[in-house]
Scaffold this motif. Structure first.
Motif, short mmCIF file in Angstrom:
data_model
loop_
_atom_site.label_atom_id
_atom_site.label_comp_id
_atom_site.label_asym_id
_atom_site.label_seq_id
_atom_site.Cartn_x
_atom_site.Cartn_y
_atom_site.Cartn_z
N LEU A 135 0.85 -1.25 -0.10
CA LEU A 135 -0.05 -0.13 -0.06
C LEU A 135 0.82 1.40 0.14
O LEU A 135 0.51 2.17 -0.68
N LYS A 136 2.01 1.29 0.66
CA LYS A 136 2.86 2.41 0.60
C LYS A 136 4.35 1.86 1.01
O LYS A 136 4.64 1.19 2.07
N GLY B 66 5.70 2.61 6.14
CA GLY B 66 5.24 1.82 5.03
C GLY B 66 4.21 0.94 5.52
O GLY B 66 3.70 1.01 6.77
N ALA B 67 3.35 0.49 4.42
CA ALA B 67 2.27 -0.29 4.56
C ALA B 67 1.69 -1.32 3.65
O ALA B 67 2.23 -1.24 2.66
N PHE B 68 1.14 -2.38 4.03
CA PHE B 68 0.82 -3.41 2.93
C PHE B 68 -0.46 -3.99 3.70
O PHE B 68 -0.80 -4.04 4.93
N GLN B 69 -1.47 -4.81 2.84
CA GLN B 69 -2.43 -5.41 3.12
C GLN B 69 -2.54 -6.88 2.70
O GLN B 69 -2.02 -7.40 1.89
N MET C 142 -6.43 -7.90 6.36
CA MET C 142 -5.77 -7.34 7.56
C MET C 142 -4.77 -6.38 7.29
O MET C 142 -3.88 -6.57 5.98
N LEU C 143 -4.38 -5.31 7.79
CA LEU C 143 -3.88 -4.04 7.45
C LEU C 143 -2.46 -4.18 8.31
O LEU C 143 -2.54 -3.84 9.52
N PHE C 144 -1.44 -3.77 7.58
CA PHE C 144 -0.21 -3.81 8.51
C PHE C 144 0.37 -2.36 8.01
O PHE C 144 0.67 -2.24 7.04
N VAL D 238 8.53 -3.94 1.30
CA VAL D 238 8.61 -2.61 1.37
C VAL D 238 9.64 -1.87 1.06
O VAL D 238 10.79 -1.91 1.92
N PRO D 239 9.82 -1.00 -0.01
CA PRO D 239 10.74 -0.31 -0.35
C PRO D 239 11.06 0.88 0.39
O PRO D 239 10.48 1.34 1.15
#
Length: 927
Positions: A339-340, A350-353, A381-383, A408-409
């Protein structure tokens, strides 16, 4: 064909008929018990071999007696020239006397026996097709309480075509039939097929078989009472030509796991799989073993059957096929989306789902040290708040685990940490392949820190420190990877995307891991490519062969095989495979006769001289090369030529070793005929002679049964064709073979001449004063000589003594037998008995009767026919002088007895004169 046999056995207690018994076998490994029974079922209630106990009525305090009843089959099937029928009279064997009679279709009496409890049940061998009459009369005490006759139909048994062994070829089914389709009245038979587990799998004459195993069958005809006539039991084995089994690494796996299936014999064959519910198999290629990924090569989760099909050079039209089951379970399914990116090393933004595409028991983010439990399908689930780096996601469901990575870059990495990758793929060498290479070049010069290289599943491939170097070189195999670089301050810079190192494939060929051979083996690696093979032997010798050419293996040890492409520009690299060779000692074996019963049922055994039979494959073949038995025991289906072949299991590479043997048809019957010379009453003995072939039989035995039914073997006459005997009774000559089986017998009833010695009292009383005395009638003879005190005084048929003293009489019958009688006359008027020596059935005035005078107080009378059977019995404990008693008109069971000579036995007592005498004389009965 079923294993059918005929067994001789001796009738209980009297043993005078040949008895053929058709036994049901039991078939072994794999023609388990394979015997046949063609007997009518005994009726319910027959208690064979035991005495039926009396029931007791407690209220009345008296016993209930079981009534006699004639029971037995209505129909019998004849298969081998004779068939046994079992019959029972029920009743009370402790008190009842049973008289049996069997009449043939041509109205000839075949069996006539009377006796006590041992005759409650009888077995008789019927040797002719037709309708028989079986009669039973039961006497309890002096009263005949039961008479019955039943009809028995002996019919020709069906033609049996069931074989002991059938080949199951590949994917084909095999039709197994018991009876020929043209069998008369086929629709009247009831069939029942069962598999090895006892489950019913068929109810018709023919069974279609697609699974290996033992199958048993029963068929019979229903009789009027609901029982089964002509019962036949048999079994057969259905299986492939070759003995092997499949070994599988796991029978329960998660989707994505690898499976290896290998035959325990290193056969080269074709592999296929079939998913439950599917209609066609998936071809998995040809090889010595099967190794595949359940995720890529199967159609998802489910139950699969894995098949291995191998050709057999001895049966080129019949491939051997076996299968194993494997269940593939669904595992966790999820996907991740970035996600980010993280802004820099310091910003944790940073974020991913992660989306659960299936239920998840656990989702673990290893780098975060977090676990989430019991996640529903389609749950998101959001991290967030994440540093840059590689994150490993591991999901667990249904006992299965699956992992992946998400990157996560780092949007603003430090200049000193920037790098670029140089990727070099795998390449081939002369002996295999060279691994690929990852070169990390730091754009700002020398770098100090750490690195972590993971594959696409998150497993660490390499990790370590970077000791202030301008570049880092990593050697890896082909695949997909992710890399992160960490400086000394802990700042993480990952390569933004998963990258690939190109790989090289090896040349394709297949060899077994273990090869067991006997003495020598021509080994050919399997491949469809143009390859050169180099085989390194245990002694270091290297031999090269092109694909399709054989290496000769003669020694045990470790071998190395190198396969290389013969193409000018190969796209596959050489491949090296190690395998081991074990040498089996040659199997020493021979066939051995284990047993042979009197029915001709023959069992052979494979003599392995100490070797475990579970380590070898055993085949019994007929002269046509067809398999007729498997396993260490072989139940002979017919007499003739056979072969025994034994091979070690887990090896298909032993030279064929076959023993040939021939089984002669045994002799089941020899003619036996006894003759006897005239046995005059005053002769001390008589000579019996037997006509038979003792070259066929092994032993001749003489059996004597006296008139009271007591039986003994005449030891002194064994193997003698003549016997000098002294006693009246039944004499049997029985011929046995070397296994103690009865081959034939004959019986003769030996009695003194029908004209017995004159019936005389030892003392006669006369009264001289009144000339009162009994007229003595010794019976009907050709000549008479009466002597008084040594002087001939008369030659008349009758004589009346008039003087006190000692007398002798010599009578001579028509056959020339002379009989001497002695008596004395005393002064007294004592008389004893008078009964006729002849009677005419049609003349009521000339029937049998007895008169006695006053001195006789008690009397008993028996009349036997020439066979020793009792036809009349009478007893009187209150004799009235000069009044006839024990009158008999010659009737037995409602019918006149046949004309002929009978034996009258009279026992009389007189307490006054101290007499207790038994006398016998002949009675001539005319119609």
């Amino acid at each position: 064909m079923l294993f059918l046999g005929i067994e001789f056995f001796r009738f209980l207690s009297i043993g005078f008929m040949n008895k053929w018994f058709v036994a049901t076998l039991m078939a072994c490994s794999f023609w388990i018990n394979p015997f046949m029974e063609c007997l009518g079922n005994p009726s319910p209630g027959i208690n064979r071999g035991f005495m039926v106990p009396l029931e007791w009525n407690e209220k009345m305090d008296i016993p209930f007696f079981i009534d006699p009843e004639l029971t037995g089959p209505d129909r019998l099937c004849m298969i081998f020239g004779s068939v046994i029928g079992d019959f029972s009279g029920l009743g009370e064997p402790a008190t009842d006397v049973y008289s049996w009679q069997i009449i043939s279709p041509s109205n000839v009496q075949l069996f006539n026996r009377t006796g006590g409890g041992t005759f409650q049940n009888i077995s008789f061998s019927f040797g002719q097709i037709g309708n028989y009459s079986v009669s039973l009369s039961v006497r309890r005490g002096n009263t005949v309480i039961y008479n019955a006759t039943k009809s028995l139909s002996v019919i020709q048994g069906p033609s049996l075509i069931l074989q002991p062994d059938y080949l199951l070829c590949g994917r084909n089914t095999v039709s197994v039939s018991v009876l020929d389709s043209n069998t008369p009245n086929l629709d009247q038979y009831t069939f029942q097929w069962k598999n090895a587990q006892g489950a019913i799998v068929g109810t018709t004459n023919t069974l279609e078989v697609s699974r290996e195993g033992t199958y048993s069958v029963s068929l019979f005809l229903n009789n009027e009472s609901g029982g089964a006539d002509c019962l036949i039991n048999g079994s057969t084995f259905v299986g492939p030509p070759n003995d092997f089994k499949l070994n599988i690494s796991k029978t329960l796996v998660c989707l994505g796991e690898r499976i290896t299936v290998t035959p325990d014999v290193p056969f080269l064959g074709d592999w296929s799989v079939l998913k439950e519910g599917a209609t066609s198999r998936v071809d998995m290629g040809t090889s010595f073993s099967l190794n595949f990924n359940t995720d890529n090569e199967l159609g998802g989760a489910g139950l699969y059957r894995v098949f291995f099909n191998v050709a057999d050079e001895k049966h080129p039209d019949c491939a051997s096929e076996r299968e194993v089951l494997v269940e593939v379970k669904n595992g966790p399914k999820f996907q991740s989306n970035l996600l980010k990116n993280a802004s820099d090393c310091e910003m944790e933004n940073g974020a991913f789902q992660v989306t659960a595409n299936s239920p998840l028991d656990i989702l673990e983010i290893k780098e975060l040290g977090s676990k989430i439990f019991d996640i529903d399908q389609n749950e998101n689930m959001l991290f967030e708040g994440l540093k840059p780096g590689i994150y490993t996601l591991e999901g667990t469901y249904n006992g299965c685990t699956r992992s992946s990575i998400i990157i996560v870059p780092n949007d603003s990495p430090p200049a000193t940490q920037r790098f670029q990758l140089e990727k070099i793929g795998e390449s081939c060498t002369d002996t295999g392949k060279k691994l690929g290479e990852i070169k990390v070049v730091f754009l700002d010069g020398a770098f100090e820190g750490e690195f972590r290289l993971v594959n696409q599943r998150g497993s660490i491939v390499q990790s370590g420190t970077i000791p202030n170097l301008p570049s880092l070189e990593l050697t890896v195999s082909g695949g997909n990877f992710a890399l992160e670089i960490v400086d000394t301050s802990g700042c993480t810079l990952p390569e933004e995307l998963v990258f690939t190192i190109p790989g090289k494939n090896f040349v394709s060929y297949s060899v077994p891991e273990e090869i067991n051979v006997c003495e020598t083996f021509e080994f050919i690696p399997f491949t469809t490519d143009s390859l050169l093979f180099s085989l390194t032997f245990p002694n270091g010798e290297v031999i090269n062969k092109n694909a399709g050419e054989a290496f000769t293996l003669t020694e045990a040890g470790s071998y190395s095989l190198m396969g290389s492409s013969l193409l000018a520009n190969p796209d596959r690299c050489p491949r090296k495979t190690d395998f081991n060779v074990s040498l089996f000692e040659p199997i020493v074996f021979e066939e051995k006769l284990a047993s042979q019963d009197c029915a001709g049922n023959v069992v052979y055994e494979a003599e392995l001289f100490g070797r475990n039979p579970n380590t070898v494959s055993i085949r019994w073949l007929n002269e046509n090369g067809s398999i007729v038995g498997r396993g260490s025991q072989f139940f002979l289906p017919a007499f003739g030529r056979y072969f025994l072949e034994v091979q070690p299991l887990e090896s298909g590479y032993c030279p064929s070793s076959i023993h040939e043997f021939f089984v002669e048809t045994p002799v089941f019957f020899v003619d036996v005929a006894i003759s006897a010379e005239m046995f005059c009453p005053n002769a001390p003995s008589a000579t019996l002679s037997v006509q038979t072939d003792l070259n066929t039989g092994d032993r001749l035995e003489w059996i004597f049964t006296d008139l009271n039914g007591k039986q003994e073997i005449l030891k002194g006459f064994e193997n003698n064709k003549t016997a000098e005997v002294e006693n009246e009774g039944s004499y049997e000559a029985v011929v046995y073979n070397d296994r103690g089986c009865e081959l034939g017998r004959d019986l003769i009833l030996l009695m003194h001449s029908a004209d017995d010695p004159p019936t005389l009292e030892s003392i006669y009383y006369i009264c001289s004063e009144t000339n009162f005395g009994e007229t003595i009638d010794p019976g009907a003879y050709e000549a008479y000589e009466w002597y008084f005190e040594g002087n001939l005084v008369s030659q008349s048929p009758t004589f009346k003594p008039r003087e006190v003293g000692d007398y002798e009489i010599i009578v001579t019958n028509a056959l020339g037998c002379s009989f001497l009688g002695k008596f004395s006359a005393f002064q007294d008027c004592v008389f004893k008995y008078v009964f006729p020596t002849g009677m005419i059935l049609s003349d009521e005035k000339r029937h049998f009767e007895i008169f006695v005078n006053d001195p006789v107080e008690e009397a008993k009378v028996w009349i036997h026919n020439k066979f020793g059977s009792l036809v009349f019995f009478c007893e009187n404990y209150s004799v009235v002088p000069s009044v006839s008693f024990c009158n008999w008109n010659g009737n037995e069971n409602g019918r006149n007895v046949p004309s002929g000579t009978y034996i009258v036995t009279l026992v009389y007592r007189s307490e006054r004169f101290g007499l207790n005498e038994k006398v016998s004389k002949s009675l001539l009965i005319l119609d």
